[in-house]
Design an enzyme around this catalytic site. Structure first.
Site, mmCIF file in Angstrom:
data_model
loop_
_atom_site.group_PDB
_atom_site.id
_atom_site.type_symbol
_atom_site.label_atom_id
_atom_site.label_comp_id
_atom_site.label_asym_id
_atom_site.label_seq_id
_atom_site.Cartn_x
_atom_site.Cartn_y
_atom_site.Cartn_z
ATOM 1 N N ASN A 126 -6.064 14.990 10.856
ATOM 2 C CA ASN A 126 -5.457 14.649 12.143
ATOM 3 C C ASN A 126 -6.465 15.064 13.210
ATOM 4 O OD1 ASN A 126 -4.137 15.049 14.685
ATOM 5 N ND2 ASN A 126 -2.148 15.011 13.663
ATOM 6 N N TYR A 177 1.047 9.384 9.075
ATOM 7 C CA TYR A 177 1.311 10.352 10.144
ATOM 8 C C TYR A 177 2.815 10.420 10.351
ATOM 9 C CZ TYR A 177 1.221 12.553 14.790
ATOM 10 O OH TYR A 177 1.431 13.381 15.857
ATOM 11 N N ASP A 210 -1.247 13.900 7.915
ATOM 12 C CA ASP A 210 -0.403 14.902 8.556
ATOM 13 C C ASP A 210 1.043 14.526 8.259
ATOM 14 O OD1 ASP A 210 0.987 16.615 10.157
ATOM 15 O OD2 ASP A 210 0.057 15.984 12.043
ATOM 16 N N HIS A 251 -6.098 20.602 13.727
ATOM 17 C CA HIS A 251 -5.987 20.457 12.271
ATOM 18 C C HIS A 251 -7.378 20.556 11.653
ATOM 19 C CE1 HIS A 251 -1.804 18.688 12.041
ATOM 20 N NE2 HIS A 251 -2.064 18.536 13.336
#
Length: 275
Positions: A8, A110, A150, A266
């Site tokens: 991410n 995501y 993510d 991240h």
């Protein structure tokens, strides 16, 4: 060997200004999945010369967005997770590659962050429901599949440093974690929330590589000293089909050397697969 990374980027343009380009070009990656790109094609393309790019931006500019970069072109791609009740653009991108004679399917995902007691949490559950329906279809499509990105859920207490203080927080709710019990379970599975369902049999490559240890974490709050004290969450995954997990040879988190060298909140997750 195929080296696959996922991260991410928390805004790809800002990440490149802070040094992401050096990581991208020095890591020997074959395929890289990005989440929270928050850009348009014309913004992303100039940043990644020499890479083939697939990109599904969010409908609203400056939000979400997923991409797959590759050294060799894909043979097909899809962005429909099958959910029609609300807009899922920028959250799910599937790409097929031929590695020799092997079909490899990668997904950049995501998942919504959610917020307890709000429509955002309802959207998160609907998206996780759609993932649960799509996963068996992916296994039918290809024997070698990795869903990565993510996923915004810490599966077990090993995945969050301060798990006791987050049991009522989005990202560590029993209902969210129960999806992952089923994603990674086999046979009939009773989730941490007591809900019983059939396991999907996918492999959490990170946990398989590091059983029974805290982390390694992949996200740290920007607040306070979370990064310096490694008070993190492991919410970024490479979730592999059994056949692909069987040839995973190395898993690592590219944790930044220091707080001031980070180019995202991240850290990248990197896995080598011996295809």
């Amino acid at each position: 060997m195929v080296r696959i990374a996922s991260v991410n980027v928390n805004g790809v343009r800002a990440a490149f200004r802070k040094g992401m380009g050096e990581w991208l070009e020095s890591g020997g990656f074959d395929i890289v999945a990005l989440q929270e790109v928050r850009a348009q094609d014309e913004d992303l393309l100039p940043l990644v010369p020499g890479w083939h790019m697939l990109h599904d931006p969010a409908t609203a500019k400056g939000r979400a967005g997923v991409a797959v970069l590759s050294r060799e072109p894909s043979i097909a791609h899809r962005t429909d997770i099958g959910l029609k009740t609300f807009d899922t653009k920028g959250r799910w991108l599937e790409a097929d590659f031929l590695i020799g004679e092997t079909l490899l399917t990668v997904v950049s995902a995501y998942v919504h962050s959610g917020a307890v007691g709000t429509p955002k949490q309802d959207d998160k559950y609907r998206f996780l429901d759609s993932m649960a329906k799509r996963l068996p279809q992916l296994r039918a499509h290809s024997e070698h599949v990795v869903v990565m990105g993510d996923l915004n859920v810490g599966h077990t207490p090993l995945d969050i440093k301060n798990w006791r203080g987050n049991q009522k927080s989005a990202g560590f709710l029993p209902q969210e974690r129960s999806y992952f019990d089923r994603f990674f379970g086999t046979g009939m599975v009773t989730g941490v929330d007591g809900v019983r369902g059939r396991g999907h049999g996918w492999v959490d490559v990170g946990r398989a590589a590091h059983p029974e240890v805290d982390g390694p974490y992949t996200w740290w709050s920007q607040r306070g000293k979370a990064f310096d004290t490694d008070t993190g969450w492991r919410i970024d995954y490479q979730m592999a089909s059994p056949a692909l997990a069987a040839v995973a040879s190395e898993y690592r988190v590219d944790r930044y050397p220091s707080y001031d060298t980070r180019w995202s909140d991240h850290a990248p997750v990197v896995v080598d697969y011996n295809l």
